[in-house]
Design a protein around this motif. Structure first.
Motif, PDB file in Angstrom:
ATOM      1  N   ARG A  85       0.510  -1.230  -0.236  1.00 37.47           N
ATOM      2  CA  ARG A  85      -0.170  -0.206   0.109  1.00 37.47           C
ATOM      3  C   ARG A  85       0.940   1.185  -0.040  1.00 37.47           C
ATOM      4  NH1 ARG A  85      -3.673  -0.537   5.163  1.00 37.47           N
ATOM      5  NH2 ARG A  85      -1.839  -1.557   5.936  1.00 37.47           N
ATOM      6  N   VAL A  86       1.773   1.498   0.629  1.00 36.11           N
ATOM      7  CA  VAL A  86       2.630   2.365   0.691  1.00 36.11           C
ATOM      8  C   VAL A  86       3.940   2.303  -0.452  1.00 36.11           C
ATOM      9  CG1 VAL A  86       4.849   3.566   2.111  1.00 36.11           C
ATOM     10  CG2 VAL A  86       2.891   2.866   3.314  1.00 36.11           C
ATOM     11  N   PRO A  87       4.064   1.375  -0.542  1.00 35.60           N
ATOM     12  CA  PRO A  87       5.349   1.781  -1.963  1.00 35.60           C
ATOM     13  C   PRO A  87       4.721   1.769  -3.178  1.00 35.60           C
ATOM     14  CG  PRO A  87       6.081  -0.409  -0.908  1.00 35.60           C
ATOM     15  CD  PRO A  87       4.402   0.178  -0.430  1.00 35.60           C
ATOM     16  N   GLU A  88       3.289   1.504  -3.640  1.00 34.87           N
ATOM     17  CA  GLU A  88       2.793   1.330  -4.681  1.00 34.87           C
ATOM     18  C   GLU A  88       3.138   3.423  -4.773  1.00 34.87           C
ATOM     19  OE1 GLU A  88       1.313  -0.398  -7.323  1.00 34.87           O
ATOM     20  OE2 GLU A  88       2.663  -1.290  -6.574  1.00 34.87           O
ATOM     21  N   VAL A  89       2.138   4.116  -3.862  1.00 37.89           N
ATOM     22  CA  VAL A  89       2.396   5.619  -3.830  1.00 37.89           C
ATOM     23  C   VAL A  89       3.646   6.109  -3.794  1.00 37.89           C
ATOM     24  CG1 VAL A  89       1.513   5.595  -1.382  1.00 37.89           C
ATOM     25  CG2 VAL A  89       0.351   7.147  -3.141  1.00 37.89           C
ATOM     26  N   LYS A  90       4.101   5.474  -2.888  1.00 40.51           N
ATOM     27  CA  LYS A  90       5.525   6.699  -2.983  1.00 40.51           C
ATOM     28  C   LYS A  90       6.536   6.143  -4.484  1.00 40.51           C
ATOM     29  CE  LYS A  90       9.701   6.046  -0.515  1.00 40.51           C
ATOM     30  NZ  LYS A  90      10.184   4.620   0.666  1.00 40.51           N
ATOM     31  N   LEU A  91       6.028   4.987  -5.051  1.00 41.01           N
ATOM     32  CA  LEU A  91       6.943   4.367  -6.187  1.00 41.01           C
ATOM     33  C   LEU A  91       6.118   5.506  -7.913  1.00 41.01           C
ATOM     34  CD1 LEU A  91       7.931   1.508  -6.152  1.00 41.01           C
ATOM     35  CD2 LEU A  91       9.072   3.264  -5.802  1.00 41.01           C
ATOM     36  N   ASP A  95      -2.247   7.193  -7.825  1.00 41.73           N
ATOM     37  CA  ASP A  95      -2.308   8.488  -7.956  1.00 41.73           C
ATOM     38  C   ASP A  95      -2.618   8.376  -5.770  1.00 41.73           C
ATOM     39  OD1 ASP A  95      -1.472   9.693 -10.147  1.00 41.73           O
ATOM     40  OD2 ASP A  95      -3.725   9.065 -10.897  1.00 41.73           O
ATOM     41  N   ILE A  96      -3.514   7.629  -4.780  1.00 48.54           N
ATOM     42  CA  ILE A  96      -3.846   7.677  -3.880  1.00 48.54           C
ATOM     43  C   ILE A  96      -3.909   6.148  -3.826  1.00 48.54           C
ATOM     44  CG2 ILE A  96      -4.190  10.039  -3.738  1.00 48.54           C
ATOM     45  CD1 ILE A  96      -7.458   7.973  -4.058  1.00 48.54           C
ATOM     46  N   THR A  97      -4.379   6.025  -2.165  1.00 44.49           N
ATOM     47  CA  THR A  97      -3.889   4.416  -1.653  1.00 44.49           C
ATOM     48  C   THR A  97      -5.268   4.767  -0.315  1.00 44.49           C
ATOM     49  OG1 THR A  97      -1.964   3.805  -1.690  1.00 44.49           O
ATOM     50  CG2 THR A  97      -2.961   2.708   0.163  1.00 44.49           C
ATOM     51  N   VAL A  98      -5.988   4.039  -1.139  1.00 41.20           N
ATOM     52  CA  VAL A  98      -7.664   4.218  -0.017  1.00 41.20           C
ATOM     53  C   VAL A  98      -8.019   2.745   0.384  1.00 41.20           C
ATOM     54  CG1 VAL A  98     -10.052   4.720   0.501  1.00 41.20           C
ATOM     55  CG2 VAL A  98      -8.288   5.948  -1.930  1.00 41.20           C
ATOM     56  N   ALA A  99      -6.640   2.108   1.741  1.00 37.83           N
ATOM     57  CA  ALA A  99      -6.753   0.763   1.427  1.00 37.83           C
ATOM     58  C   ALA A  99      -6.596   0.413   3.207  1.00 37.83           C
ATOM     59  CB  ALA A  99      -5.745  -0.075   1.026  1.00 37.83           C
ATOM     60  N   ASN A 100      -7.973   1.340   4.480  1.00 36.15           N
ATOM     61  CA  ASN A 100      -8.548   1.241   5.645  1.00 36.15           C
ATOM     62  C   ASN A 100      -6.222   1.520   6.141  1.00 36.15           C
ATOM     63  OD1 ASN A 100      -9.395   0.186   8.148  1.00 36.15           O
ATOM     64  ND2 ASN A 100      -7.780  -1.234   8.206  1.00 36.15           N
ATOM     65  N   LEU A 101      -5.873   2.628   5.419  1.00 31.96           N
ATOM     66  CA  LEU A 101      -4.528   2.888   5.897  1.00 31.96           C
ATOM     67  C   LEU A 101      -4.086   3.826   7.182  1.00 31.96           C
ATOM     68  CD1 LEU A 101      -1.242   2.468   4.503  1.00 31.96           C
ATOM     69  CD2 LEU A 101      -1.764   5.002   4.260  1.00 31.96           C
ATOM     70  N   ILE A 216      -7.317   6.605  10.333  1.00 32.78           N
ATOM     71  CA  ILE A 216      -7.016   6.688   9.132  1.00 32.78           C
ATOM     72  C   ILE A 216      -7.361   7.160   8.304  1.00 32.78           C
ATOM     73  CG2 ILE A 216      -7.809   4.397   7.207  1.00 32.78           C
ATOM     74  CD1 ILE A 216      -6.902   3.027   9.891  1.00 32.78           C
ATOM     75  N   GLY A 217      -6.241   7.610   7.112  1.00 33.33           N
ATOM     76  CA  GLY A 217      -6.568   8.302   5.601  1.00 33.33           C
ATOM     77  C   GLY A 217      -5.693   7.917   5.157  1.00 33.33           C
ATOM     78  N   ILE A 218      -5.443   8.861   3.714  1.00 34.07           N
ATOM     79  CA  ILE A 218      -5.426   8.959   2.310  1.00 34.07           C
ATOM     80  C   ILE A 218      -3.981   9.279   2.023  1.00 34.07           C
ATOM     81  CG2 ILE A 218      -5.632   9.058   0.025  1.00 34.07           C
ATOM     82  CD1 ILE A 218      -8.826   9.138   0.491  1.00 34.07           C
ATOM     83  N   GLY A 219      -3.655   7.780   1.343  1.00 26.10           N
ATOM     84  CA  GLY A 219      -2.511   8.026   1.189  1.00 26.10           C
ATOM     85  C   GLY A 219      -1.904   8.727   0.125  1.00 26.10           C
ATOM     86  N   MET A 220      -1.003   9.382   0.166  1.00 24.51           N
ATOM     87  CA  MET A 220      -0.787  10.462  -1.792  1.00 24.51           C
ATOM     88  C   MET A 220       1.638  10.358  -1.333  1.00 24.51           C
ATOM     89  SD  MET A 220      -3.318  13.239  -0.942  1.00 24.51           S
ATOM     90  CE  MET A 220      -2.794  12.989   0.661  1.00 24.51           C
ATOM     91  N   ALA A 221       2.045  10.536  -2.467  1.00 27.01           N
ATOM     92  CA  ALA A 221       3.209  10.916  -2.673  1.00 27.01           C
ATOM     93  C   ALA A 221       3.356  12.183  -2.109  1.00 27.01           C
ATOM     94  CB  ALA A 221       3.742  11.054  -4.075  1.00 27.01           C
TER      95      ALA A 221
END
Length: 278
Positions: A85-91, A95-101, A216-221
């Motif tokens: 979940r984190v690497p995909e958005v970091k790389l 664009d965003i991770t919406v996965a109970n992050l 819990i939030g949405i992950g972005m670069a």
């Protein structure tokens, strides 16, 4: 004056001027007319394949769709593993991770978090006949969870021994088979397993004391101020309009097997009182 170095300086300055400034990810999303969202691959009720349509469905899928609609673009769902979940958005693969992050200090060093949209709990479930009463009773014990999750972190923080798997179903099966004394997951998942166990397999119960609290939030670069501001703006709008509660009730509300009511509001992280985990 050294004309050689002056010429090089002028050349590099001209090259820099000719190169376009790095565009914020929001511009890229709007140009592509697509919002690429990373969600769980198979963690209901957040995201999992619908048995009938085989399309991804769940709370996170609908939330991604609602955000994309506000942006005026289409949502493209990319199922990923828990630890990706984190690497995909970091790389930049999404664009965003919406996965109970859940917000953690280590994740915050790698990616940008949106304002949280709810405060989750990591809960421990054990066989109904297990003698333990509090999380302290499970220190040093083998506890199952998904790999790379905050569930795993909470087990380590409790000085327990994590036994990790790619998905929650496998972690739950390990407890049913006696390979682990208990299993840690979010409240929704553990509630579902406890309810299912009353009619199938070894009956389970939930330890009342949470293993961990987590926003819990949405992950972005990182370094994407326009995208961060826009996502936060949309989350606040969806919260105020009742849209997030509507999506919540569809997947987790009183008429579902989880029977949970969302009382949280979208607020800046700084306004929440919690102990951030590593």
């Amino acid at each position: 004056m050294n004309w050689k170095y002056l010429s090089l300086t002028v050349a590099f300055a001209g090259l820099a001027a000719a190169l376009p400034a790095k565009a914020d990810q929001l511009d890229t999303i709007m140009s592509a007319k697509t919002l690429r969202c990373a969600t769980f691959a198979d963690v209901p009720p957040f995201a999992s394949p619908d048995p009938k349509t085989r399309e991804m469905a769940g709370f996170d899928v609908d939330l991604c769709g609602a955000i994309a609609k506000e942006l005026g673009v289409k949502a493209e769902i990319k199922p990923v593993s828990v630890e990706a979940r984190v690497p995909e958005v970091k790389l930049g693969r999404v664009d965003i991770t919406v996965a109970n992050l859940a917000y953690t200090l280590s994740r915050a060093e790698q990616i940008q978090f949106s304002d949280p949209y709810y405060l989750a709990k990591e809960m421990l479930i054990v066989p109904a006949d297990d003698a333990g009463k509090s999380k302290a009773d499970y220190a040093g014990q083998r506890i199952a969870s998904t790999k790379g999750s905050t569930s795993e972190m909470s087990i380590k923080l409790n000085k327990s021994d994590p036994l990790t798997f790619q998905d929650t179903a496998s972690a739950y099966l390990a407890v049913q088979q006696g390979k682990a004394r208990g299993m840690v997951a979010n409240t929704m998942t553990t509630t579902k397993f406890v309810n299912e166990s009353k009619s199938k397999g070894k009956e389970m119960r939930m330890i009342e004391e949470p293993m961990l609290y987590q926003p819990i939030g949405i992950g972005m670069a990182k370094d994407q101020p326009a995208l961060t501001a826009k996502i936060n703006e949309i989350l606040h709008k969806l919260d105020a309009s009742g849209e997030i509660n509507k999506i919540w009730d569809k997947w987790l509300g009183p008429n579902t097997e989880y029977k949970m009511t969302r009382t949280d509001k979208v607020v800046p992280l700084a306004q929440l009182k919690f102990d951030p985990i590593p």
